[in-house]
Design an enzyme around this catalytic site. Structure first.
Site, PDB file in Angstrom:
ATOM      1  CB  VAL A   1     133.836 -15.394 -20.625  1.00 25.92           C
ATOM      2  CG1 VAL A   1     134.856 -15.314 -19.515  1.00 25.92           C
ATOM      3  CG2 VAL A   1     133.546 -16.841 -21.001  1.00 25.92           C
TER       4      VAL A   1
ATOM      5  CB  CYS B   1     127.998 -18.084 -28.770  1.00 25.07           C
ATOM      6  SG  CYS B   1     127.998 -18.477 -27.056  1.00 25.07           S
TER       7      CYS B   1
ATOM      8  CG  HIS C   1     127.475 -10.720 -29.826  1.00 28.83           C
ATOM      9  ND1 HIS C   1     128.095 -11.809 -29.244  1.00 28.83           N
ATOM     10  CD2 HIS C   1     128.420 -10.108 -30.572  1.00 28.83           C
ATOM     11  CE1 HIS C   1     129.368 -11.846 -29.619  1.00 28.83           C
ATOM     12  NE2 HIS C   1     129.592 -10.823 -30.421  1.00 28.83           N
TER      13      HIS C   1
HETATM   14  C1  CIR Z   1     133.846 -12.666 -26.556  1.00 27.37           C
HETATM   15  O1  CIR Z   1     133.810 -11.643 -25.871  1.00 27.37           O
HETATM   16  O2  CIR Z   1     134.082 -12.626 -27.750  1.00 27.37           O
HETATM   17  C2  CIR Z   1     133.585 -14.001 -25.881  1.00 27.37           C
HETATM   18  N1  CIR Z   1     134.120 -13.977 -24.560  1.00 27.37           N
HETATM   19  C3  CIR Z   1     132.119 -14.326 -25.849  1.00 27.37           C
HETATM   20  C4  CIR Z   1     131.534 -14.520 -27.213  1.00 27.37           C
HETATM   21  C5  CIR Z   1     130.126 -14.969 -27.151  1.00 27.37           C
HETATM   22  N2  CIR Z   1     129.625 -15.121 -28.459  1.00 27.37           N
HETATM   23  C6  CIR Z   1     128.332 -15.159 -28.755  1.00 27.37           C
HETATM   24  O3  CIR Z   1     127.488 -15.013 -27.901  1.00 27.37           O
HETATM   25  N3  CIR Z   1     128.008 -15.289 -30.022  1.00 27.37           N
END
Ligand code: CIR
Length: 261
Positions: free
Chosen positions: A249, A255, A164
């Site tokens: 991850v 987030c 992102h």
């Molecule tokens: C994903 O790949 O969607 C999750 N494992 C990680 C999401 C992280 N989201 C964020 O940084 N806004």
């Protein structure tokens, strides 16, 4: 600017270590108990240092990435945009978040196909939006965000090599952006400088995850050790936390919460 009263968070499901999405297939396995402990510490700071009322959503084992509440929900002012998350496995995460924002009396707008967006691509500076055009967020999603928050300028930024936009940049204080020194981060910095409608200062951090921090109510949560000085010149209160286990991850600080004015 950056004044909030509430934070929406969601628990860490036991299914996360095995089943959460990850960019690197061979990323180290998440230690569930450590991730939960760090997540509780983060929520403690939101509550006790930032003074936010915590709205806690119960984790759902069917959605291994549900702790990352930032992606299905974007809130600005009194309006909540329920996104269509870019990865199909995450789409059901919107249901409890929609119920929550409705119960808070926010104006709710729901994204429509073919729009796709993860809130991790949404950088709101208090004056304008920069949106990552990434593997999770498409042009149609950006257009719908533009219509939803039509009071603010919206500038897309192509994102490659990271999940992102906020994987390598975030607001560290009003008009101050923390940003990684990687090549994609520096390309984004140049777009923000050239195409943004307002001027910003930048604080460079050697690694991308370090550039993801949360600023609210004049408090900054960041992942730099106590010996580091990059944020010293900021006048806000600084609260260092270990970089999240969830980074394995691709999760980071922003987030794990959605802040509500
Ligand atoms: C994903 O790949 O969607 C999750 N494992 C990680 C999401 C992280 N989201 C964020 O940084 N806004």
């Amino acid at each position: 600017m950056f004044r909030y009263t509430k934070a929406i968070v969601c628990g860490v499901p036991a299914s996360l270590p095995e089943a959460a999405l990850r960019l690197e297939a061979d990323a180290p396995i998440v230690d569930l108990e450590l991730a939960r402990k760090q997540h509780r510490e983060y929520i403690d700071v939101l509550e006790k240092e930032m003074g936010l009322e915590i709205i806690h959503i119960k984790e759902n084992e069917d959605f291994p990435d549900c702790v990352f509440v930032e992606d299905p929900l974007v809130v600005c002012g009194d309006t909540a945009l329920i996104t269509i998350p870019g990865h199909a496995s995450r789409r059901g995460e919107t249901i409890p978040l929609k119920e929550t924002v409705l119960s808070l009396g926010l104006k709710v707008v729901e994204m429509k196909p073919p729009g796709l967006m993860d809130g991790g691509d949404v950088l709101f500076t208090g004056r304008e939006f920069f949106i990552g055009l990434s593997s999770r967020t498409n042009e149609e999603g950006i257009e719908q965000l533009r219509q939803c928050f039509s009071d603010y300028p919206v500038t897309p930024i192509p994102v490659s090599g990271s999940l992102h936009l906020k994987s390598f940049c975030s607001m560290a204080s009003p008009d101050v952006i923390a940003i990684g020194t990687s090549e994609p981060a520096q390309k984004s910095r140049s777009i923000i400088t050239k195409e943004g409608k307002f001027p910003y200062e930048f604080i460079s951090l050697p690694s991308n995850p370090e550039a993801n921090c949360v600023f609210a109510n004049n408090v900054l949560i960041h992942g730099l050790g106590k010996e580091r000085s990059e944020f010293d010149r900021l006048s806000c209160k600084k609260v260092p936390l270990p970089l999240p286990e969830l980074n394995k991850v691709d999760g980071c600080f922003t987030c794990c919460s959605v802040l509500i004015p």
